[in-house]
Design an enzyme around this catalytic site. Structure first.
Site, PDB file in Angstrom:
ATOM      1  N   SER A  44      78.769  41.181 -68.494  1.00 15.91           N
ATOM      2  CA  SER A  44      79.751  40.219 -69.006  1.00 15.91           C
ATOM      3  C   SER A  44      79.267  39.361 -70.168  1.00 15.91           C
ATOM      4  O   SER A  44      80.048  38.621 -70.767  1.00 15.91           O
ATOM      5  CB  SER A  44      80.209  39.303 -67.869  1.00 15.91           C
ATOM      6  N   ASN A  49      87.187  26.703 -57.542  1.00 16.19           N
ATOM      7  CA  ASN A  49      88.220  27.746 -57.564  1.00 16.19           C
ATOM      8  C   ASN A  49      89.559  27.228 -57.053  1.00 16.19           C
ATOM      9  O   ASN A  49      90.601  27.553 -57.596  1.00 16.19           O
ATOM     10  CB  ASN A  49      87.777  28.942 -56.731  1.00 16.19           C
ATOM     11  N   LYS A  66      92.627  25.674 -61.534  1.00 12.01           N
ATOM     12  CA  LYS A  66      91.729  26.820 -61.688  1.00 12.01           C
ATOM     13  C   LYS A  66      92.432  28.072 -61.174  1.00 12.01           C
ATOM     14  O   LYS A  66      92.917  28.889 -61.941  1.00 12.01           O
ATOM     15  CB  LYS A  66      90.387  26.569 -60.978  1.00 12.01           C
ATOM     16  N   ASP A  71      93.560  30.332 -64.211  1.00 15.87           N
ATOM     17  CA  ASP A  71      92.540  31.308 -64.633  1.00 15.87           C
ATOM     18  C   ASP A  71      92.762  32.639 -63.906  1.00 15.87           C
ATOM     19  O   ASP A  71      92.953  33.704 -64.532  1.00 15.87           O
ATOM     20  CB  ASP A  71      91.188  30.661 -64.318  1.00 15.87           C
ATOM     21  N   HIS A 106      85.371  40.127 -58.124  1.00 15.93           N
ATOM     22  CA  HIS A 106      84.061  39.645 -58.568  1.00 15.93           C
ATOM     23  C   HIS A 106      82.934  40.669 -58.430  1.00 15.93           C
ATOM     24  O   HIS A 106      82.091  40.796 -59.306  1.00 15.93           O
ATOM     25  CB  HIS A 106      83.674  38.366 -57.831  1.00 15.93           C
ATOM     26  N   HIS A 150      88.782  36.074 -70.029  1.00 19.63           N
ATOM     27  CA  HIS A 150      90.004  35.312 -70.299  1.00 19.63           C
ATOM     28  C   HIS A 150      89.906  34.549 -71.625  1.00 19.63           C
ATOM     29  O   HIS A 150      88.823  34.179 -72.048  1.00 19.63           O
ATOM     30  CB  HIS A 150      90.234  34.265 -69.212  1.00 19.63           C
TER      31      HIS A 150
HETATM   32  P1  NAI Z   1      92.939  36.073 -53.198  1.00 15.05           P
HETATM   33  O1  NAI Z   1      92.337  35.853 -51.880  1.00 15.05           O
HETATM   34  O2  NAI Z   1      93.974  35.127 -53.720  1.00 15.05           O
HETATM   35  O3  NAI Z   1      93.582  37.540 -53.292  1.00 15.05           O
HETATM   36  C1  NAI Z   1      93.012  38.696 -52.770  1.00 15.05           C
HETATM   37  C2  NAI Z   1      94.154  39.470 -52.095  1.00 15.05           C
HETATM   38  O4  NAI Z   1      93.684  40.770 -51.730  1.00 15.05           O
HETATM   39  C3  NAI Z   1      94.660  38.795 -50.826  1.00 15.05           C
HETATM   40  O5  NAI Z   1      96.044  38.562 -50.919  1.00 15.05           O
HETATM   41  C4  NAI Z   1      94.309  39.794 -49.719  1.00 15.05           C
HETATM   42  O6  NAI Z   1      95.276  39.810 -48.688  1.00 15.05           O
HETATM   43  C5  NAI Z   1      94.270  41.107 -50.492  1.00 15.05           C
HETATM   44  N1  NAI Z   1      93.448  42.150 -49.842  1.00 15.05           N
HETATM   45  C6  NAI Z   1      92.276  42.021 -49.166  1.00 15.05           C
HETATM   46  N2  NAI Z   1      91.849  43.225 -48.745  1.00 15.05           N
HETATM   47  C7  NAI Z   1      92.755  44.141 -49.163  1.00 15.05           C
HETATM   48  C8  NAI Z   1      92.862  45.561 -49.033  1.00 15.05           C
HETATM   49  N3  NAI Z   1      91.925  46.265 -48.405  1.00 15.05           N
HETATM   50  N4  NAI Z   1      93.920  46.161 -49.608  1.00 15.05           N
HETATM   51  C9  NAI Z   1      94.886  45.454 -50.254  1.00 15.05           C
HETATM   52  N5  NAI Z   1      94.841  44.114 -50.407  1.00 15.05           N
HETATM   53  C10 NAI Z   1      93.784  43.476 -49.866  1.00 15.05           C
HETATM   54  O7  NAI Z   1      91.720  36.126 -54.230  1.00 15.05           O
HETATM   55  P2  NAI Z   1      91.808  36.016 -55.837  1.00 15.05           P
HETATM   56  O8  NAI Z   1      91.656  34.606 -56.226  1.00 15.05           O
HETATM   57  O9  NAI Z   1      92.994  36.783 -56.282  1.00 15.05           O
HETATM   58  O10 NAI Z   1      90.455  36.746 -56.253  1.00 15.05           O
HETATM   59  C11 NAI Z   1      90.246  38.125 -56.059  1.00 15.05           C
HETATM   60  C12 NAI Z   1      88.879  38.531 -56.606  1.00 15.05           C
HETATM   61  O11 NAI Z   1      88.854  38.338 -58.023  1.00 15.05           O
HETATM   62  C13 NAI Z   1      87.712  37.695 -56.090  1.00 15.05           C
HETATM   63  O12 NAI Z   1      86.585  38.517 -55.977  1.00 15.05           O
HETATM   64  C14 NAI Z   1      87.503  36.667 -57.188  1.00 15.05           C
HETATM   65  O13 NAI Z   1      86.224  36.102 -57.139  1.00 15.05           O
HETATM   66  C15 NAI Z   1      87.758  37.510 -58.407  1.00 15.05           C
HETATM   67  N6  NAI Z   1      88.147  36.833 -59.651  1.00 15.05           N
HETATM   68  C16 NAI Z   1      87.957  37.569 -60.802  1.00 15.05           C
HETATM   69  C17 NAI Z   1      88.324  37.048 -62.018  1.00 15.05           C
HETATM   70  C18 NAI Z   1      88.093  37.823 -63.257  1.00 15.05           C
HETATM   71  O14 NAI Z   1      88.250  37.283 -64.349  1.00 15.05           O
HETATM   72  N7  NAI Z   1      87.729  39.074 -63.196  1.00 15.05           N
HETATM   73  C19 NAI Z   1      88.940  35.709 -62.141  1.00 15.05           C
HETATM   74  C20 NAI Z   1      89.146  35.062 -60.861  1.00 15.05           C
HETATM   75  C21 NAI Z   1      88.761  35.615 -59.674  1.00 15.05           C
END
Ligand code: NAI
Length: 462
Positions: free
Chosen positions: A81, A213, A218, A222, A333, A383
């Site tokens: 990254s 977060n 946030k 984000d 992540h 982003h």
């Molecule tokens: P969140 O908890 O809001 O959403 C994750 C969703 O995935 C939940 O609704 C959950 O029910 C669902 N889920 C879990 N296991 C599943 C499965 N096996 N099949 C289908 N759905 C499933 O979390 P958020 O905030 O959306 O973050 C998700 C990931 O993205 C985290 O690892 C976070 O750290 C990361 N992240 C990455 C960013 C980036 O820029 N790449 C920015 C912000 C967060």
């Protein structure tokens, strides 16, 4: 003075500086922090170790922390990254930074270790995903005699185990000393926050943590609007594939999933969502997406994106069924959402940096982005600045809170109070010409708030 940084090419600093200057014009929250706190310097004495994607936006965060009086050392929290020109600009500005786009896993943990090497050790952590916190806490437990990684479950765990052993040999007692002087950690992302709550539950979190977060400004910005811009950006820069008309599967419909599905839909893809949570599944359906299982669509879809923060979501048996030239990537992540390790004995052809073509036993080829690591930062530049300004303003406020009032917090995980969340949003309105309406006292009393806010009760979910 000996050079105290590792970057790809220090000559990229001038280019980095030009982009930093532009980013500052899009980061009003951070610039307002410099204005408000630049003379009082509330972070004086803070020695912050930062582990967060070393991008242009992060460079503006670092320079804000320094402007507020902090000493800072930095590593990236992901091997792909870093933006090398951003790292160069920070190094040239005099802040030690250890980050190269495409660094190996060994380098990654060695660079994290180097970012801890203040003369008197750090006293604050700014984390993204929890690696810096994990490093010091695991190390301290190892020094107490615990076998913290008895059987490594992945290549990365092997590397961590070796790195901890190396540090323990070189500087006995170092982890414990560092752990004991850390006043607090502010954590950027969902996955890191999960880790913190888990540590606290198990009695392993010895200092207070602020969960950045879950500030509304946030995760609801984000994670959602950020991914809405950066997901398709990553896929396009990696593949140049036509989005319109393609069938894309988004796994997970949390904040990142919502932004990712909107990103693909905006580009004209036909989007299908998978979920395990009935609330998020219903939201996806009512936002107009087909919601089904991966097994139902794995053989026919063109693009697959994991957004769950969970592990083993796309498994080897799924990838064996995918059609020729299916695109597979992750925006969560960690890279364990896709079983990349199970592909290691297949034929890989590298197309360009962070893009590989993998031949499956049936002859079909898959395009794998960033080896399963978060593709918006691996294949593109993450982003845009404006949304990161909101995230990082929360980070700055969290660092000030922990550094100046840390003693008032018991070990545990906290979120910033709502008035600060509203402040972060307020700081971003002018830049996009938003005018707020005002409550008169009578209206405010009627809905049970004050005219200055906070405008919502704690249980409100936005
Ligand atoms: P969140 O908890 O809001 O959403 C994750 C969703 O995935 C939940 O609704 C959950 O029910 C669902 N889920 C879990 N296991 C599943 C499965 N096996 N099949 C289908 N759905 C499933 O979390 P958020 O905030 O959306 O973050 C998700 C990931 O993205 C985290 O690892 C976070 O750290 C990361 N992240 C990455 C960013 C980036 O820029 N790449 C920015 C912000 C967060």
């Amino acid at each position: 003075m000996a050079k105290d940084y590792i970057v790809k090419d220090i000559n990229l600093a001038a280019y980095g500086r030009k982009e930093l200057d532009i980013a500052e014009t899009e980061m009003p929250g951070l610039m307002a922090c410099r204005e408000e706190y630049g003379s009082s310097k509330p972070l004086s004495g803070a020695r912050i170790v930062g582990s967060l994607h070393m991008t242009i936006q992060t460079a503006v965060l670092i320079e804000t922390l320094v402007a507020l009086g902090a000493d800072v050392r930095w590593a990236s929290c992901n091997i792909f990254s870093t933006q090398d020109h951003a790292a160069a600009a920070i190094a040239e500005g005099g802040t030690p930074v250890f980050a190269v786009k495409g660094q190996s896993l060994e380098e990654h943990w060695d660079y994290l270790d180097k970012s801890f090497m203040f003369e008197d050790g750090p006293n604050m952590i700014l984390d993204d995903g929890g690696d810096a916190t994990l490093y010091v806490l695991l190390g301290a437990r190892a020094e107490a005699g615990e076998d913290v990684i008895p059987v490594p479950q992945s290549e990365e765990e092997e590397v961590i185990k070796k790195q901890i052993a190396k540090r323990m040999k070189e500087s006995p007692g170092w982890f414990t000393k560092v752990r004991d002087q850390i006043k607090g950690v502010s954590e950027e992302t969902t996955t890191g926050v999960h880790r913190l709550y888990d540590l606290h539950k198990k009695g392993h979190l010895p200092f207070p943590a602020i969960n950045v977060n879950d500030s509304v400004t946030k995760s609801k910005f984000d994670n959602k609007y950020g991914c809405k811009e950066s997901l398709v950006d990553g896929i396009r820069r990696a593949t140049d594939t036509m989005m319109a008309g393609k069938v894309a599967v988004v796994m997970g419909y949390g904040d990142v999933g919502k932004g990712s599905a909107a990103s693909l839909k905006g580009a004209g893809a036909r989007v299908i969502v998978t979920e395990v949570d009935p609330i998020c599944a219903l939201q996806a359906a009512m936002d107009g997406f087909q919601v089904t299982t991966l097994e139902d669509v794995v053989a026919t879809a063109d693009i697959f994106v994991t957004t769950t923060g969970n592990k083993d979501v796309i498994r080897i048996e799924h990838m064996r069924e995918m059609k020729d030239m299916a695109i597979v990537g992750n925006i969560g992540h960690f890279d364990n959402e896709i079983q990349v390790a199970a592909l290691k004995n297949h034929k890989w052809t590298n197309i360009k940096e962070q893009v590989d073509m993998i031949e499956m036993p049936n002859g079909n080829r898959l395009i794998l982005l960033s080896e399963g690591r978060l593709l918006n930062l691996g294949n593109a530049t993450g982003h845009p600045s404006f949304v990161m300004s909101a995230s990082f303003t929360n980070q700055v406020l969290a660092q000030i809170e922990l550094w100046t009032k840390g003693e008032e917090y018991k070990p545990g995980v906290y979120i910033l109070p709502k008035h600060l969340d509203e402040k972060v949003a307020r700081l971003h309105l002018d830049r996009i010409g938003v005018k707020l309406s005002k409550l008169n006292p009578d209206q405010a009393a009627y809905i049970g708030v004050t005219p200055e806010g906070p405008f919502k009760p704690e249980h409100y979910r936005y």
